[in-house]
Scaffold this active site. Structure first.
Site, short mmCIF file in Angstrom:
data_model
loop_
_atom_site.label_atom_id
_atom_site.label_comp_id
_atom_site.label_asym_id
_atom_site.label_seq_id
_atom_site.Cartn_x
_atom_site.Cartn_y
_atom_site.Cartn_z
N CYS A 195 0.80 -1.23 0.00
CA CYS A 195 0.00 0.00 0.00
C CYS A 195 0.84 1.28 0.00
CB CYS A 195 -0.97 0.01 1.16
SG CYS A 195 -1.46 -1.59 1.76
N ARG A 245 7.59 -10.96 5.16
CA ARG A 245 7.06 -10.86 6.52
C ARG A 245 7.78 -11.87 7.39
NH1 ARG A 245 0.58 -10.47 5.10
NH2 ARG A 245 0.78 -8.58 3.84
N GLN A 262 1.90 -10.90 -3.49
CA GLN A 262 0.49 -10.65 -3.24
C GLN A 262 -0.16 -10.17 -4.52
OE1 GLN A 262 0.11 -7.65 -0.25
NE2 GLN A 262 -1.23 -8.93 0.98
N ASP A 308 -2.22 -7.90 -5.28
CA ASP A 308 -2.80 -6.75 -4.65
C ASP A 308 -3.43 -5.81 -5.67
OD1 ASP A 308 -3.24 -5.34 -2.38
OD2 ASP A 308 -1.12 -5.18 -1.82
N HIS A 357 -5.28 -1.60 -5.46
CA HIS A 357 -5.92 -0.52 -4.72
C HIS A 357 -6.83 0.22 -5.66
CE1 HIS A 357 -2.24 -1.28 -2.24
NE2 HIS A 357 -3.22 -1.40 -1.37
N LYS A 400 -14.21 -5.15 6.40
CA LYS A 400 -13.70 -5.97 5.29
C LYS A 400 -14.57 -7.16 4.97
CE LYS A 400 -10.73 -8.54 8.38
NZ LYS A 400 -9.65 -9.49 8.44
N HIS A 415 -8.66 -1.69 -0.60
CA HIS A 415 -7.57 -2.67 -0.81
C HIS A 415 -8.25 -3.98 -1.15
CE1 HIS A 415 -4.67 -0.55 2.00
NE2 HIS A 415 -5.82 -0.11 2.45
ZN LIG Z 1 -3.21 -2.28 0.45
#
Ligand SMILES: [Zn+2]
Ligand SMILES: [Zn+2]
Length: 654
Positions: free
Chosen positions: A343, A372, A390, A392, A394, A474, A520
């Protein structure tokens, strides 16, 4: 029901009916789980729920009781010198940790099981005794039970033991004054309970494995021996579970990954997967598909750096909330961090130029490589790694566009899961937690948009009140694989923090600056983990579009190698991933080899095939399909790939 003082839960059950009394395992009394022997409170109305073997809570209580019975059996077999750690029920079973000089081997489990069966046969009762804290300490000290004494000290110290995540009854602190002990088959344990009334209520037990486990998960403390087992209310349910375990073992992605040469792990990089050439073929196919459907859904793709300044992570809040799981480094004596999430990098891209309301919504995807720090004990093949990609994205949009955008994401999630053959999907909506940022109004709007999108999509979902992230409500997706296991993959979050923290703006029709909404979302979650899930779901038999080697050409003898090479060239030209097995083995050996390598199609070529320009097609799942022209087969395979059809074997066990 009116009852007299001093009546037990078991008495109440018998007054309702003898069948219920027979089936009763434990109960919930005024919201608290209790033994059947528990006595009702002295006054006022009381709520009792009798738990029978139909209830999940009863199953967990029975398994916890089985852990005690196992401890009693170990004590009988190995003597008074055994020291006991903890023994909770866990998902799918139970365990107990033991400290004893002898090593318990897998072969010993049968002996322990036999002793447990004896205790079950004796219907050894579980007897609860409430004692003072000092009394409990002196009982455990006298018995030489150092670990139990340590747990008690934790309880006395205001619950030092609580931090241990285990769903265990033992380690959770009880109220300071009174401590409960449970005795069964001469084994006395420090335990909150509740338990089944007697060991006869444990009808089907199986011990599964033994493993080393540090006391309290601390590598500076003694290594104990942990025996895992499982228990069910019927022999049939146990058999079914064992069959699934066996199937899961066969489908273990670590084993299939090694056999098919897809990936490996090395001590030089614990928790970091090494993807091999064949594994990359699968990953690249997944990503090519992913990119195509995202492009069609109006996404653009970016890539942001892996290492970014520490200051950025202070600003994003990760420093305060996520530092423990991050890696840090230094460049030119300045502090940097390896990104655990994409992000903040994405936000810098958004901020790079001004935006007009006409630009929105902006759907910006990133296949971001994140790191991580997972504890070494929880690493598990591709399922739990320290570095992963990921999928991902946005979405920046006007507040009034949030619901529509979420509907779009839901549609995309649905299409992608279906493509991989996941039809059984559980959806959860998590709402505002107790500790959260943002105003009531923001939360209402964001949660309302998610709820509205779910309703508009006609999805069934459960609501987890108060389970949202502190900055976002979420939607989570759990997919169920062919073994009935559930995996959390996708997530959609409406962020209430980042737009503020990063001062995101767009210029509205009024020429003034406004705050955009930010969503997200990830669909596969971690690509590496998703590959692991796919391997186990398919049991290694990938759909043709994902299979690294889609077909093998198998000449029946050396004389037909030249024709085989010609067939290979045709397949190659058609864009198919084919191999020629021109070893001088018998064709039966070649078929066996191709089968072991999970190659979906075997194309046998010999005299007849060469003469008329055909191949004899053998489907790994369906067997012989007869002769077919090379072009005809190539066209059929191309269709199967384009339609991303699942293989006939991919449905899993019936
Ligand atoms: Zn994010
Ligand atoms: Zn216990």
């Amino acid at each position: 029901m009116e009852v007299a003082d001093g009546v037990s839960v078991a008495d109440v059950a018998s007054r309702i009916g003898s069948r219920l009394a027979q089936a009763a395992v434990a109960a919930r009394l005024n919201g608290k789980l209790v033994d059947l022997a528990a006595v009702l409170g002295p006054d006022g109305p009381q709520a009792i729920e009798i738990l029978t073997d139909k209830s999940d809570e009863a199953l967990s209580i029975m398994r916890h009781s089985a852990a005690h019975v196992m401890a009693a059996a170990v004590r009988r077999l190995y003597g008074e010198g055994v020291k006991f750690g903890i023994g909770p029920a866990i998902e799918d079973g139970f365990y107990y940790d033991f400290d004893l000089p002898e090593r318990i081997a897998e072969e010993d489990l049968e002996r322990i099981e036999a002793e447990m069966a004896r205790i079950v046969g004796e219907k050894a009762p579980f007897e609860r005794q409430d004692v003072s804290h000092e009394e409990a300490v002196s009982i455990m000290q006298a018995a030489g039970q150092d670990y139990k004494v340590e747990l008690l000290r934790g309880i006395a110290g205001g619950g030092a033991a609580e931090g241990e995540q285990l769903h265990d009854a033992e380690a959770k602190p009880q109220s300071r004054g009174a401590v409960s002990l449970y005795r069964s088959a001469d084994f006395v344990d420090l335990c909150r309970g509740p338990h089944v009334p007697h060991a006869g209520k444990i009808p089907a037990v199986k011990l599964l494995s033994v493993a080393g486990s540090y006391w309290r998960g601390d590598s500076t403390r003694p290594m104990l021996q942990r025996i895992y087992g499982t228990a069910f209310f019927s022999k049939q349910a146990l058999q079914e579970h064992l069959r699934r375990l066996d199937e899961a073992k066969k489908r273990d992605h670590r084993r299939i990954g090694r056999d098919l040469d897809l990936f490996s792990f090395h001590v030089e990089g614990p928790g970091f997967a090494f993807m091999h050439a064949r594994g990359m073929v699968i990953l690249n196919e997944i990503l090519a598909y992913w990119r195509r459907v995202h492009h069609e859904a109006g996404y653009e793709e970016i890539r942001t750096p892996t290492i970014l300044s520490e200051a950025l992570w202070h600003r994003s809040g990760h420093w305060d909330n996520y530092r423990e799981a991050m890696y840090f480094t230094e460049i030119d004596e300045a502090a940097y961090a390896v990104k655990p999430m994409n992000c903040p990098g994405g936000l810098l891209v958004y901020q790079n130029r001004p935006h007009s309301y006409r630009d929105l919504p902006m759907r910006v995807a990133e296949l971001g490589l994140v790191h991580r720090h997972e504890k070494s004990g929880v690493l598990h093949g591709l399922m739990r790694v320290r570095q992963f990609t990921q999928d991902d994205a946005h979405i920046y949009c006007l507040p009034e566009q949030v619901q529509e955008e979420v509907v779009g994401v839901i549609r995309l999630v649905d299409a992608i899961y279906r493509t991989f053959g996941f039809e059984d999907v559980r959806v959860e909506l998590s709402t505002r937690p107790e500790h959260s940022i943002g105003t009531d109004e923001m939360w209402e709007h964001a949660t309302g948009a998610l709820r509205g999108a779910l309703d508009a999509s006609g999805l069934e979902y459960v609501v987890n009140e108060g389970e949202g992230a502190f900055y976002a409500p979420k939607i989570d997706y759990h997919i169920r694989d062919c073994l009935g296991r559930s995996w959390q993959c996708g997530t959609i979050q409406v962020d209430l923090a980042m737009p503020e923290r990063f001062d995101l703006t767009y210029v509205g029709p009024d020429n003034a600056e406004h705050r955009p909404a930010m969503i997200h979302r990830a669909i596969l979650g971690s690509i590496e983990r998703f590959l692991g899930i796919l391997i186990e779901h398919y049991g290694g038999d990938f759909p043709l579009w994902l299979t690294p080697v889609q077909m093998a050409v198998l000449p029946v003898s050396d004389r037909f190698n030249a024709y085989g090479a010609k067939v290979l060239e045709t397949l190659d030209t058609a864009g198919l991933r084919a191999e020629l097995d021109d070893a001088s083995d018998k064709v039966s050996a070649k078929i066996r080899r191709a089968t072991l390598r999970r190659i979906p199609y075997m194309l046998v070529v010999g005299e007849r095939e060469q003469e008329v320009g055909t191949v004899s097609v053998r489907d790994k799942a369906l067997g012989d399909l007869g002769a077919e022209s090379v072009d005809g087969f190539a066209a059929r395979a191309t269709d199967e790939i384009r339609e991303k059809r699942l293989r006939p074997t991919a449905q899993g066990p019936a």
